[in-house]
Design a protein around this motif. Sequence first.
Motif, mmCIF file in Angstrom:
data_model
loop_
_atom_site.group_PDB
_atom_site.id
_atom_site.type_symbol
_atom_site.label_atom_id
_atom_site.label_comp_id
_atom_site.label_asym_id
_atom_site.label_seq_id
_atom_site.Cartn_x
_atom_site.Cartn_y
_atom_site.Cartn_z
ATOM 1 N N LYS A 47 -2.794 7.325 6.804
ATOM 2 C CA LYS A 47 -2.546 7.683 5.411
ATOM 3 C C LYS A 47 -1.648 8.898 5.324
ATOM 4 N N THR A 103 0.847 -1.196 0.000
ATOM 5 C CA THR A 103 0.000 0.000 0.000
ATOM 6 C C THR A 103 0.881 1.244 0.000
ATOM 7 N N GLN A 144 0.476 4.362 3.036
ATOM 8 C CA GLN A 144 -0.627 4.012 3.917
ATOM 9 C C GLN A 144 -0.351 2.693 4.622
#
Length: 179
Positions: A95, A87, A90
């Motif tokens: 995030k 990812t 994140q």
Amino acid sequence: MTNKNMQIATLGGGCFWCTEAVFQEVKGVEKVVSGYAGGTVPGHPTYREICSGLTGHAEVIQITFDANIISYEDILVVFMTTHDPTTLNQQGADKGTQYRSVIFYHNEEQKNIAEVVIKEVAKFYEKPIVTEISPLETFYEAEKEHQNYYRNNPTQGYCSFVISPKLTRLRKLHAEKLK
């Protein structure tokens, strides 16, 4: 008494509270310090500045380990399997670029090992690995309240819901590497 072969690894896998808690349980790890690296803003950044996402720094940990007990390669395998390296910017609900997956290497040997480990673990993931491999320029130690966070706050909500499951995964996948 063994002769120690102390080395340093600097890794970012989302919130440093999580990665710190993981590596504090690994055999051969002498010290884990939460901090910041990889930014573009001069001076020692603060947690508040890092959280803004504007400094370019990542939340990282700096691990001092005895390479006679655990190799840098094994450190990276534990790292790559206890966070989601697929990812971009994140980890779970966290995030921003400050939560990116990153290996900051200290020398060319570490860089080469990181490249090999990423290729090896990539076959176990459905999505491509996005972990950044960058030279470490400067490591900034985080504020005192961020050190040993899980150990000092095990019942805090984030610790219970985010860190504890990571530790369960660590214990399942790497039981032979634990203290």
